[in-house]
Write an enzyme that holds these catalytic residues in place. Structure first.
Site, PDB file in Angstrom:
ATOM      1  N   HIS A  98       6.575  30.680  90.978  1.00  0.00           N
ATOM      2  CA  HIS A  98       5.327  30.272  91.642  1.00  0.00           C
ATOM      3  C   HIS A  98       4.764  28.962  91.100  1.00  0.00           C
ATOM      4  O   HIS A  98       3.594  28.662  91.327  1.00  0.00           O
ATOM      5  CB  HIS A  98       4.285  31.399  91.660  1.00  0.00           C
ATOM      6  N   ASN A  99       5.602  28.168  90.407  1.00  0.00           N
ATOM      7  CA  ASN A  99       5.229  26.798  90.000  1.00  0.00           C
ATOM      8  C   ASN A  99       6.464  25.926  90.126  1.00  0.00           C
ATOM      9  O   ASN A  99       7.235  25.806  89.165  1.00  0.00           O
ATOM     10  CB  ASN A  99       4.762  26.765  88.531  1.00  0.00           C
ATOM     11  N   TYR A 137       3.186  38.603  80.703  1.00  0.00           N
ATOM     12  CA  TYR A 137       3.239  40.010  80.309  1.00  0.00           C
ATOM     13  C   TYR A 137       4.572  40.630  80.697  1.00  0.00           C
ATOM     14  O   TYR A 137       5.319  40.098  81.525  1.00  0.00           O
ATOM     15  CB  TYR A 137       2.110  40.807  80.977  1.00  0.00           C
ATOM     16  N   HIS A 157       0.169  34.268  94.818  1.00  0.00           N
ATOM     17  CA  HIS A 157       0.999  34.590  93.644  1.00  0.00           C
ATOM     18  C   HIS A 157       0.353  35.611  92.719  1.00  0.00           C
ATOM     19  O   HIS A 157       1.019  36.129  91.824  1.00  0.00           O
ATOM     20  CB  HIS A 157       1.345  33.321  92.864  1.00  0.00           C
ATOM     21  N   GLY A 158      -0.931  35.886  92.878  1.00  0.00           N
ATOM     22  CA  GLY A 158      -1.608  36.826  91.992  1.00  0.00           C
ATOM     23  C   GLY A 158      -3.050  36.981  92.411  1.00  0.00           C
ATOM     24  O   GLY A 158      -3.397  36.784  93.578  1.00  0.00           O
TER      25      GLY A 158
END
EC number: 6.5.1.8
Length: 515
Positions: free
Chosen positions: A363-364, A238, A438-439
């Site tokens: 975050h990966n 997003y 991360h979320g």
């Protein structure tokens, strides 16, 4: 490929739960023996409410009528399976937003000792969207100025940034330019005029992994990446216009250029698109061959891996670095487009709107880092999948601007819910290899979300909250509805209370653009 270790006989939930003990109010431990061949424990950062969710998932798995039907193992099993991989040190760590994924759980951190020749790298520990990450821009605008035009501004962002499945970029990218992107990362963006010098300073790894080798990226991956530069994609990606809702740490916030409630920011969440997915897919076949050759056994086929020092391991790391560089250029390109949209709307150049990058986090990813293990400083390959680097104050790898605050950590909420800026801590450096959440983390699968939610209801709820929404694929919004996720505030508070990161700023959305 070497045969996976034979599964233990089915155990009852009580048998399984006996291996899961509460360390403290913010942490549970998964003891060795939970799955075969564990070399270290699993440590899961959860409060009481989030602990109940992971145990419910385990209970469902133990119900003979609810599992044995394929799909992913529960997150606790995946965390434990990672604890059985060769060369793993410390613990297999899970953050509060943990949920099951391919191989590693999403929200899993694991570090492997480079000095141990058996240590491995696993694409499942990075994920298919390599360097999926978040970027935050600040502005000098206020909600009072932006609120009345938020619908028009959301439409302008939607018009400027290509979104959705199969979206094609408007940043001109030739095959030669793509080679440069893969090698140079944000240095390419800077050279081509799509980024400001400070953008690079405020990006993890300064927007470029130096071990990138474009020759290790397949022609198919390059073909997929060529048309997608500067595109948002779909799923949980997003671009959001947000306002500062609460400031918890005024000193750190001011260092980030955030000094008042109501200040407008922009958050961009995206990754390496089809190129990163193809790099991960390509690597799995090579990893399986390497496992067979080197006699590497794993508890789950999805944990395909190769020794770090092997040709396959080195090739993957070089290709992964290319995909990471692509992702940073992708977010930089969307930053350029976002600045254009705001400049057009407010009739001022982006620098007069103070549209500076606060920070950009991945975050990966898997990276070589120095960490203390059992009193000894070691070089580790740290895999972070659905988790964010959170280095403390005075760490040499964070920008000068943040030396006294710790690294900014950007935590994106779910569609229509709040997001957070955190900062890294010394405790996190000691306990989680300098990592935090991360979320929000999924609580309900995409498939289940599509069956129990109606997209019209989701969109109506956002409008009721006063949020402008532009979506390329409305029928997919159920997958990203807040009801499909854990409570991001619970997740962030767990990390804060555990001391592995510190709350700095809370943001709330006023406009959302999704694929």
């Amino acid at each position: 490929m070497a045969p996976a270790t034979e599964a233990a006989p089915a155990r009852t939930y009580d048998d399984e739960a006996a291996y899961v003990t509460v360390d403290d109010a913010h942490r549970v431990r998964v003891a060795r023996g939970f799955v075969p061949n564990m070399r270290v424990d699993g440590v899961v950062y959860v409060n009481a409410a989030l602990r109940a969710l992971v145990l419910e998932e385990l209970a469902a798995y133990c119900d003979a009528t609810a599992h044995r039907g394929g799909g992913y193992s529960p997150a606790l099993k995946q965390i434990a399976n990672v604890a059985a991989l060769p060369g793993v040190v410390g613990a297999s760590i899970a953050l509060p937003d943990v949920h099951s994924g391919y191989g590693f759980a999403i929200g899993n951190v694991a570090a492997f000792d480079v000095g141990d020749e058996t240590s491995i790298v696993s694409p499942g520990g990075v994920g298919f969207d390599i360097n999926c990450g978040v970027r935050l821009l600040r502005t000098n605008l206020t909600e009072a100025e932006v609120g009345p035009v938020k619908e028009a501004l959301a439409q302008s962002l939607f018009d400027h940034i290509p979104v959705g499945v199969g979206s094609r970029g408007i940043i001109p990218t030739t095959p030669a330019a793509l080679e440069a992107v893969l090698e140079m990362g944000m240095d390419w963006s800077l050279r081509e005029g799509y980024a400001w010098a400070e953008d690079k300073e405020h990006t993890e790894e300064y927007g470029r992994m130096l071990n990138a080798d474009p020759s290790k990226v397949s022609a198919r991956a390059k073909k997929r990446g060529l048309p997608q530069m500067g595109t948002l994609g779909a799923g949980n990606h997003y671009a959001e216009i947000q306002v500062v809702d609460e400031i918890y740490d005024e000193f750190a916030a001011k260092k980030m250029g955030i000094d008042r409630v109501g200040q407008v920011c922009i958050m961009i969440h995206s990754g390496s698109r089809g190129l990163g997915h193809q790099v991960a897919t390509d690597s799995l076949t090579a990893m399986e061959r390497a496992m067979e050759r080197d006699g590497i056994e794993v508890n789950d086929r999805q944990l395909a891996c190769a020794r770090i020092s092997s040709q396959e391991g080195q090739d993957y790391l070089a290709a992964m670095a290319c995909a990471a560089n692509y992702a940073w250029v992708n977010r930089s390109s969307m930053t350029f487009l976002c600045r254009q949209a705001f400049a057009k709307m407010f009739g001022k150049p982006p620098d007069e709107l103070d549209m500076h990058v606060v920070y950009d986090v991945s975050h990966n990813i898997a990276k070589f880092e120095e960490h203390m293990v059992d009193g000894e400083m070691k070089t580790l390959l740290v895999h972070r999948k659905g988790s964010t680097r959170a280095f403390p104050p005075h760490h040499p790898l964070i920008p000068v601007d943040y030396q006294y605050t710790g690294q900014p950590v950007l935590i994106g909420g779910t569609m229509g819910t709040c997001s957070y800026i955190l900062t890294g801590t010394e405790k996190g450096m000691r306990d989680t290899f300098g990592s935090t959440c991360h979320g929000a983390g999924r609580a309900r699968s995409r498939n289940k979300s599509r069956h129990v939610l109606q997209y019209e209801d989701v969109l109506e709820k956002l409008k009721t909250k006063g949020i402008a929404i532009r979506v390329a694929s409305p029928k997919l919004v159920m997958e990203e509805a807040p009801e499909s996720y854990k409570d991001v505030t619970e997740v962030v508070n767990t990390c804060h209370d555990a001391g592995i990161s510190k709350k700095c700023v809370k943001l709330r959305p006023i406009a959302v653009v999704k694929g």
